[in-house]
Design a protein around this motif. Structure first.
Motif, PDB file in Angstrom:
ATOM      1  N   VAL A  49      32.086 -19.030  41.465  1.00 10.16           N
ATOM      2  CA  VAL A  49      31.594 -20.140  40.653  1.00 10.16           C
ATOM      3  C   VAL A  49      30.118 -20.349  40.990  1.00 10.16           C
ATOM      4  CG1 VAL A  49      31.865 -22.578  40.086  1.00 10.16           C
ATOM      5  CG2 VAL A  49      33.877 -21.213  40.684  1.00 10.16           C
ATOM      6  N   SER A  50      29.285 -20.403  39.964  1.00  8.88           N
ATOM      7  CA  SER A  50      27.863 -20.718  40.130  1.00  8.88           C
ATOM      8  C   SER A  50      27.595 -22.037  39.442  1.00  8.88           C
ATOM      9  CB  SER A  50      26.975 -19.640  39.498  1.00  8.88           C
ATOM     10  OG  SER A  50      27.138 -18.420  40.171  1.00  8.88           O
ATOM     11  N   VAL A  51      26.908 -22.922  40.157  1.00 11.93           N
ATOM     12  CA  VAL A  51      26.540 -24.218  39.583  1.00 11.93           C
ATOM     13  C   VAL A  51      25.033 -24.382  39.658  1.00 11.93           C
ATOM     14  CG1 VAL A  51      28.747 -25.293  40.148  1.00 11.93           C
ATOM     15  CG2 VAL A  51      26.860 -25.471  41.748  1.00 11.93           C
ATOM     16  N   ARG A  52      24.527 -25.206  38.794  1.00 12.02           N
ATOM     17  CA  ARG A  52      23.098 -25.495  38.752  1.00 12.02           C
ATOM     18  C   ARG A  52      22.922 -26.983  39.010  1.00 12.02           C
ATOM     19  NH1 ARG A  52      22.534 -23.640  33.968  1.00 12.02           N
ATOM     20  NH2 ARG A  52      22.338 -21.524  34.688  1.00 12.02           N
ATOM     21  N   PHE A  68      26.357 -30.043  51.587  1.00 11.43           N
ATOM     22  CA  PHE A  68      27.012 -30.216  52.880  1.00 11.43           C
ATOM     23  C   PHE A  68      28.509 -30.450  52.772  1.00 11.43           C
ATOM     24  CE2 PHE A  68      25.582 -34.413  51.616  1.00 11.43           C
ATOM     25  CZ  PHE A  68      26.685 -35.211  51.887  1.00 11.43           C
ATOM     26  N   ALA A  69      29.037 -30.612  51.575  1.00 12.11           N
ATOM     27  CA  ALA A  69      30.475 -30.772  51.407  1.00 12.11           C
ATOM     28  C   ALA A  69      30.906 -30.115  50.102  1.00 12.11           C
ATOM     29  CB  ALA A  69      30.863 -32.248  51.396  1.00 12.11           C
ATOM     30  N   SER A  70      32.016 -29.391  50.170  1.00 13.81           N
ATOM     31  CA  SER A  70      32.557 -28.751  48.969  1.00 13.81           C
ATOM     32  C   SER A  70      34.074 -28.684  49.093  1.00 13.81           C
ATOM     33  CB  SER A  70      31.977 -27.342  48.800  1.00 13.81           C
ATOM     34  OG  SER A  70      32.248 -26.555  49.939  1.00 13.81           O
ATOM     35  N   ALA A  71      34.730 -28.862  47.966  1.00 18.30           N
ATOM     36  CA  ALA A  71      36.186 -28.788  47.913  1.00 18.30           C
ATOM     37  C   ALA A  71      36.594 -28.409  46.500  1.00 18.30           C
ATOM     38  CB  ALA A  71      36.803 -30.127  48.296  1.00 18.30           C
ATOM     39  N   PRO A  88      30.505 -21.025  50.563  1.00 11.10           N
ATOM     40  CA  PRO A  88      29.194 -20.819  49.927  1.00 11.10           C
ATOM     41  C   PRO A  88      28.894 -19.327  49.829  1.00 11.10           C
ATOM     42  CG  PRO A  88      29.046 -22.439  51.671  1.00 11.10           C
ATOM     43  CD  PRO A  88      30.403 -21.810  51.779  1.00 11.10           C
ATOM     44  N   GLU A  89      28.215 -18.959  48.759  1.00  9.47           N
ATOM     45  CA  GLU A  89      27.921 -17.556  48.510  1.00  9.47           C
ATOM     46  C   GLU A  89      26.544 -17.447  47.868  1.00  9.47           C
ATOM     47  OE1 GLU A  89      29.950 -15.386  45.103  1.00  9.47           O
ATOM     48  OE2 GLU A  89      31.004 -14.602  46.846  1.00  9.47           O
ATOM     49  N   PRO A  90      25.741 -16.486  48.294  1.00  7.26           N
ATOM     50  CA  PRO A  90      24.425 -16.332  47.657  1.00  7.26           C
ATOM     51  C   PRO A  90      24.586 -15.911  46.200  1.00  7.26           C
ATOM     52  CG  PRO A  90      24.800 -14.604  49.292  1.00  7.26           C
ATOM     53  CD  PRO A  90      25.982 -15.518  49.339  1.00  7.26           C
ATOM     54  N   GLY A  99      25.977 -20.783  44.599  1.00  8.53           N
ATOM     55  CA  GLY A  99      27.204 -20.031  44.361  1.00  8.53           C
ATOM     56  C   GLY A  99      28.282 -20.317  45.380  1.00  8.53           C
ATOM     57  N   PHE A 100      29.530 -20.155  44.940  1.00  5.23           N
ATOM     58  CA  PHE A 100      30.684 -20.395  45.797  1.00  5.23           C
ATOM     59  C   PHE A 100      31.778 -19.401  45.459  1.00  5.23           C
ATOM     60  CE2 PHE A 100      28.414 -24.276  45.001  1.00  5.23           C
ATOM     61  CZ  PHE A 100      28.224 -24.778  46.278  1.00  5.23           C
ATOM     62  N   LEU A 101      32.539 -19.020  46.470  1.00  2.00           N
ATOM     63  CA  LEU A 101      33.746 -18.227  46.289  1.00  2.00           C
ATOM     64  C   LEU A 101      34.905 -19.179  46.556  1.00  2.00           C
ATOM     65  CD1 LEU A 101      34.964 -15.459  45.708  1.00  2.00           C
ATOM     66  CD2 LEU A 101      34.946 -15.039  48.163  1.00  2.00           C
ATOM     67  N   VAL A 102      35.773 -19.350  45.550  1.00  6.03           N
ATOM     68  CA  VAL A 102      36.864 -20.315  45.650  1.00  6.03           C
ATOM     69  C   VAL A 102      38.190 -19.573  45.663  1.00  6.03           C
ATOM     70  CG1 VAL A 102      37.926 -22.348  44.602  1.00  6.03           C
ATOM     71  CG2 VAL A 102      35.458 -21.979  44.365  1.00  6.03           C
TER      72      VAL A 102
END
Length: 134
Positions: A49-52, A68-71, A88-90, A99-102
């Protein structure tokens, strides 16, 4: 004791400056929004997932925020207890994109919840970004 108008004007100016500073600091989190940039399945039970992060005033992306927080959970499907690990992911070179890997244990609608600090702002920016794992 004589009263000096200089001190009154100086005091009022200081109070006005403080009021402006406090109102700007309190409004800061509402001046930003997280938007979904992209999401894609990347194997069994994994979704990238990529967010802006966008500044609403001018529509520009905000680079350098500290998330600092993700869920993640399946609240949109009525299953908020179904949570997924978020890592977190580059991502690419797009400014203000994060970017994030969920870990998405099952297909359906998911919600990514983020909290971030933006440099120069006192408040915390929070967002809930819906995405789908096919």
């Amino acid at each position: 004791m004589r009263f000096s108008p200089f001190f009154l004007i100086r005091g009022l100016a200081g109070a006005a400056a403080l009021a402006v500073t406090l109102s700007v600091a309190q409004a800061a989190p509402a001046d930003y929004r997280f938007d979904l940039a992209a999401s894609r399945s990347v194997g069994a039970n994994k979704t990238e997932v990529s967010v802006r992060l966008v500044r609403l005033r001018d529509g520009k992306p905000v680079p350098g925020a500290v998330i600092f927080a993700s869920a993640a959970d399946m609240a949109p499907e009525g299953m908020p207890q179904m949570a997924g690990k978020v890592t977190p992911e580059p991502v690419g070179a797009a400014a203000g994109e994060y970017g994030f890997l969920v870990d998405t244990a099952m297909a359906g609608h998911w919600m990514l919840r983020l909290s971030a600090k933006v440099q120069g702002e006192a408040g915390t920016v929070t967002g809930a970004i819906p995405f789908t794992r096919p």
